[in-house]
Write a protein that holds these residues in place. Structure first.
Motif, short mmCIF file in Angstrom:
data_model
loop_
_atom_site.label_atom_id
_atom_site.label_comp_id
_atom_site.label_asym_id
_atom_site.label_seq_id
_atom_site.Cartn_x
_atom_site.Cartn_y
_atom_site.Cartn_z
N ILE A 115 0.83 -1.21 0.00
CA ILE A 115 0.00 0.00 0.00
C ILE A 115 0.87 1.26 0.00
O ILE A 115 0.59 2.23 -0.72
CB ILE A 115 -0.96 -0.03 1.20
CG1 ILE A 115 -2.06 -1.07 0.95
CG2 ILE A 115 -1.57 1.34 1.48
CD1 ILE A 115 -2.95 -1.34 2.14
N LEU A 116 1.94 1.25 0.77
CA LEU A 116 2.84 2.40 0.79
C LEU A 116 3.57 2.55 -0.54
O LEU A 116 3.78 3.67 -1.03
CB LEU A 116 3.84 2.25 1.93
CG LEU A 116 3.25 2.42 3.34
CD1 LEU A 116 4.28 2.04 4.40
CD2 LEU A 116 2.76 3.84 3.54
N LYS A 117 3.92 1.42 -1.13
CA LYS A 117 4.58 1.45 -2.44
C LYS A 117 3.66 2.07 -3.49
O LYS A 117 4.13 2.77 -4.42
CB LYS A 117 4.95 0.01 -2.84
CG LYS A 117 5.63 -0.12 -4.19
CD LYS A 117 5.94 -1.59 -4.46
CE LYS A 117 6.60 -1.79 -5.83
NZ LYS A 117 6.89 -3.23 -6.07
N ALA A 118 2.35 1.83 -3.35
CA ALA A 118 1.38 2.39 -4.30
C ALA A 118 1.05 3.85 -4.00
O ALA A 118 0.26 4.46 -4.73
CB ALA A 118 0.10 1.55 -4.25
N ASP A 119 1.64 4.39 -2.92
CA ASP A 119 1.41 5.78 -2.51
C ASP A 119 -0.06 6.04 -2.21
O ASP A 119 -0.60 7.10 -2.52
CB ASP A 119 1.92 6.75 -3.58
CG ASP A 119 2.12 8.16 -3.02
OD1 ASP A 119 2.38 8.28 -1.81
OD2 ASP A 119 2.00 9.13 -3.79
N ILE A 120 -0.70 5.02 -1.62
CA ILE A 120 -2.09 5.14 -1.23
C ILE A 120 -2.19 5.80 0.15
O ILE A 120 -1.50 5.39 1.08
CB ILE A 120 -2.78 3.75 -1.18
CG1 ILE A 120 -2.80 3.12 -2.58
CG2 ILE A 120 -4.18 3.84 -0.59
CD1 ILE A 120 -3.66 3.85 -3.57
N LYS A 121 -3.04 6.78 0.28
CA LYS A 121 -3.31 7.42 1.56
C LYS A 121 -4.63 6.87 2.11
O LYS A 121 -5.63 6.80 1.39
CB LYS A 121 -3.39 8.94 1.43
CG LYS A 121 -2.19 9.57 0.74
CD LYS A 121 -0.90 9.35 1.52
CE LYS A 121 0.27 10.05 0.83
NZ LYS A 121 1.56 9.75 1.49
N LEU A 122 -4.62 6.52 3.37
CA LEU A 122 -5.80 5.94 4.00
C LEU A 122 -6.43 6.94 4.96
O LEU A 122 -5.75 7.79 5.53
CB LEU A 122 -5.42 4.67 4.77
CG LEU A 122 -4.81 3.54 3.95
CD1 LEU A 122 -4.27 2.45 4.88
CD2 LEU A 122 -5.84 2.96 2.98
N LYS A 123 -7.73 6.81 5.16
CA LYS A 123 -8.42 7.64 6.15
C LYS A 123 -8.15 7.14 7.57
O LYS A 123 -7.91 7.91 8.48
CB LYS A 123 -9.93 7.64 5.88
CG LYS A 123 -10.33 8.32 4.59
CD LYS A 123 -11.84 8.31 4.44
CE LYS A 123 -12.31 9.00 3.17
NZ LYS A 123 -13.80 8.98 3.04
N GLY A 124 -8.26 5.82 7.77
CA GLY A 124 -8.11 5.24 9.09
C GLY A 124 -6.70 4.71 9.33
O GLY A 124 -5.94 4.46 8.39
N ASP A 125 -6.36 4.53 10.60
CA ASP A 125 -5.06 3.98 10.97
C ASP A 125 -5.01 2.48 10.74
O ASP A 125 -6.02 1.77 10.89
CB ASP A 125 -4.78 4.21 12.46
CG ASP A 125 -4.63 5.68 12.82
OD1 ASP A 125 -4.75 6.53 11.92
OD2 ASP A 125 -4.42 5.97 14.01
N VAL A 126 -3.82 1.99 10.41
CA VAL A 126 -3.53 0.55 10.41
C VAL A 126 -2.45 0.30 11.45
O VAL A 126 -1.41 0.96 11.45
CB VAL A 126 -3.05 0.06 9.03
CG1 VAL A 126 -2.84 -1.46 9.07
CG2 VAL A 126 -4.06 0.41 7.95
N ILE A 127 -2.71 -0.65 12.35
CA ILE A 127 -1.76 -0.99 13.41
C ILE A 127 -1.28 -2.42 13.19
O ILE A 127 -2.11 -3.32 12.97
CB ILE A 127 -2.39 -0.86 14.81
CG1 ILE A 127 -2.91 0.56 15.03
CG2 ILE A 127 -1.38 -1.22 15.89
CD1 ILE A 127 -4.40 0.69 14.87
N LEU A 128 0.03 -2.60 13.20
CA LEU A 128 0.62 -3.93 13.09
C LEU A 128 1.21 -4.30 14.45
O LEU A 128 2.03 -3.55 14.99
CB LEU A 128 1.73 -3.97 12.04
CG LEU A 128 1.39 -3.48 10.63
CD1 LEU A 128 2.57 -3.74 9.69
CD2 LEU A 128 0.12 -4.12 10.10
N SER A 129 0.79 -5.42 15.00
CA SER A 129 1.32 -5.85 16.29
C SER A 129 2.00 -7.21 16.14
O SER A 129 1.39 -8.16 15.67
CB SER A 129 0.21 -5.92 17.34
OG SER A 129 -0.80 -6.83 16.98
N PHE A 130 3.26 -7.25 16.52
CA PHE A 130 4.05 -8.48 16.54
C PHE A 130 4.37 -8.75 18.00
O PHE A 130 5.22 -8.09 18.59
CB PHE A 130 5.33 -8.31 15.72
CG PHE A 130 5.08 -7.96 14.26
CD1 PHE A 130 4.88 -8.95 13.33
CD2 PHE A 130 5.05 -6.63 13.85
CE1 PHE A 130 4.66 -8.64 11.99
CE2 PHE A 130 4.83 -6.31 12.52
CZ PHE A 130 4.63 -7.32 11.59
#
Length: 406
Positions: free
Chosen positions: A128-143
Motif C-alpha cells: 500500500i505504501l509502495k502504491a502511494d495510497i493514503k488511508l483515512k483510518g489507521d492501520v496498526i501492526l502488532s508483533f
C-alpha cells in the motif's frame, strides 16, 4: 488506482524473502531470539515510515507495535500475530530454521504458526505504501511475544493502550474466516487407590484402571452449557499425559502389584457461554461418578497452565454479519473467486488465539491467516500461493475498512 490494481504491485520475491528471514530467527518463548525478531520487525516498520515502538513486556521482553497513521475519517484496523514458536521436534527432513523455499512450499518451525500471517500483513502495508495510497483510518501492526503462554504479549499491549475499531488475528486457518473458537484450560488430576498383590486384586483399588476409564470419558465429553451446534463444535476434552505406579514416585519396577497412584494431565476446549468454572464442575462430576465405581479412590483436581505465569485463553466469538467479517469475506471472494468458508471451522476452532483477548477488550475482529494444513508437525510448511493470496486479501480488507483518502 483501484484495489485490484494495487495487487499487481506486490513484490512476490520480497515477500517470500521476508518470510524466509523471519523463519531463520529461532524465536522460542522467553529467549533472546524472541526479543531479537521483535527488534527486527520494529526496525522494518520504522524503515517503512511507520510510527513504531518496542513495547515492554515483563521479563525483558518486547512487543513490536507499528502504526500507519491515517488522514482521518476512517475506521482503524489492527493486525495481530505472535513471534514465539513451538519447539522443533524429531522427524524433520529439512533445517527447521533454514527458511527453505521450493516450487510449492516455504518450510520452517513457526512458518504456519504463525510467521506467514505476520509477514502477510507487513507485506500488505508495504505494498500500500509502495502504491502511494493514503488511508483515512489507521492501520496498526502488532508483533507480540508470549502467545504460547496464553497471550501474555497481547494482554500487556492492551493494558498499555493497544486499540482499534476492528482487528484481524492472523493465526493459521488456511484463509478461512474463523468466527468462533474455543477457550482453553489445562488440568492435572491425581488419583490415589489402595494397592494389593495381584493375588488379592479384588481387594485393591486400582488407580491405573480408574485412570484409564477416566481418560476415555474426558476425551468423549461435551461440557454442559453448549446450546448451539457452533458451541458443541468447539467442545473437546483431552488427556495428553498419564502416569501410574506405586507410591508418590510412581514406581514401576513391581508390576505384580496393583497401582495405587495415577496422574493425568490434559486440556479442555469450551465455547462462549461456557466457562472455566462450568468445565471444572463437569470434571468434578466425572470424578464423583468414578468414585462410585472405585469406592476407596481418592481424587484431586488442579486447574492451571503448564508454566506458573501462563494465562488461560478464553473463547472467542464474532457475529458472522459483523462489518469486519463481511469485509474479509468480500476480499477473499475477489481474490479466490468463490465464497469464503466462515464459522466455527475445525480444526482451527480448537485453537486458542489472542483474538479472545482483543474481543474481551471491546474490539470487533475475526481470525484468518495462511497455513494450518501442515501446522505443528515435522517439516511444518505453508503453500506459497496461499501466503501470497493472504497478502492480497489483507490489502483489500485494509482498503475496505480504513478507506482510501481522496
Amino acid at each position: 488506482m483501484t484495489g485490484t490494481d494495487i495487487l499487481d504491485l506486490i513484490d512476490i520475491d520480497s515477500c517470500l524473502a521476508l518470510l524466509a528471514s523471519m523463519v531463520q530467527h529461532k524465536s522460542y518463548t522467553e529467549t533472546e531470539g524472541e526479543r531479537e525478531i521483535a527488534r527486527v520487525m520494529h526496525d522494518r516498520m520504522t524503515q517503512l515510515g511507520m510510527s513504531s515502538e518496542l513495547q515492554p513486556v515483563a521479563g525483558q521482553r518486547v512487543n513490536a507495535i507499528g502504526r500507519l497513521k491515517g488522514e482521518g475519517g476512517g475506521a482503524s484496523l489492527l493486525f495481530n500475530g505472535h513471534l514465539d514458536t513451538n519447539p522443533a521436534t524429531e522427524g524433520w527432513t529439512v533445517d527447521p530454521w533454514g527458511g527453505l523455499i521450493d516450487e510449492e512450499f516455504i518450510y520452517g518451525i513457526g512458518v504456519s504458526n504463525m510467521k506467514a500471517g505476520d509477514a502477510a500483513y507487513f507485506c500488505a502495508i508495504e505494498t500500500i505504501l509502495k502504491a502511494d495510497i493514503k488511508l483515512k483510518g489507521d492501520v496498526i501492526l502488532s508483533f507480540v511475544v508470549g502467545e504460547l503462554q496464553g497471550g501474555i504479549g497481547t494482554v500487556r499491549a492492551i493494558e498499555q493502550g493497544l486499540w482499534a475499531d476492528y482487528f484481524i488475528n492472523s493465526e493459521p486457518t488456511d484463509l478461512q474466516a474463523l468466527t468462533m473458537h474455543a477457550g482453553s484450560m489445562m488440568f492435572d488430576i491425581e488419583l490415589t487407590g489402595d494397592t494389593r498383590h495381584l493375588s488379592k486384586r479384588e481387594e485393591a483399588c486400582d488407580a491405573l484402571a480408574a485412570a484409564t476409564c477416566l481418560a476415555q470419558r474426558i476425551n468423549n465429553l461435551t461440557f454442559t452449557g453448549a446450546d448451539t451446534p457452533d458451541q458443541v463444535a468447539v467442545n473437546r476434552g483431552h488427556v495428553g499425559s498419564m502416569q501410574a505406579g506405586l507410591g508418590r514416585d510412581y514406581h514401576d519396577w513391581r508390576p505384580p502389584q496393583v497401582a495405587d497412584r495415577a496422574k493425568l494431565k490434559g486440556s479442555c476446549r469450551y465455547g462462549p457461554g461456557q466457562s472455566v468454572e462450568s468445565v471444572t464442575n463437569d470434571l468434578k462430576l466425572l470424578l464423583e461418578a468414578l468414585k462410585l465405581e472405585y469406592p476407596k479412590l481418592q481424587t484431586s483436581l488442579r486447574i492451571g497452565g503448564p508454566t506458573p505465569n501462563a494465562l488461560q485463553m478464553p473463547p472467542f466469538k464474532v457475529d458472522r454479519d459483523a462489518r469486519i467479517v463481511k469485509a474479509l469475506n468480500s476480499a477473499f471472494e475477489t481474490v479466490m473467486g468463490y465464497p469464503q468458508p466462515t464459522g466455527s471451522i475445525r480444526p482451527p476452532a480448537f485453537y486458542g488465539t489472542d483474538a479472545a483477548h482483543l474481543a474481551a477488550a471491546g474490539m470487533q475482529g475475526v481470525v484468518c491467516g495462511p497455513g494450518g494444513e501442515f501446522n505443528t508437525m515435522p517439516d511444518e510448511r505453508v503453500r506459497k500461493h496461499q501466503f501470497l493470496d493472504c497478502v492480497r486479501i489483507y490489502i483489500l480488507c485494509i482498503l475496505e475498512i480504513c478507506e482510501i483518502s481522496k
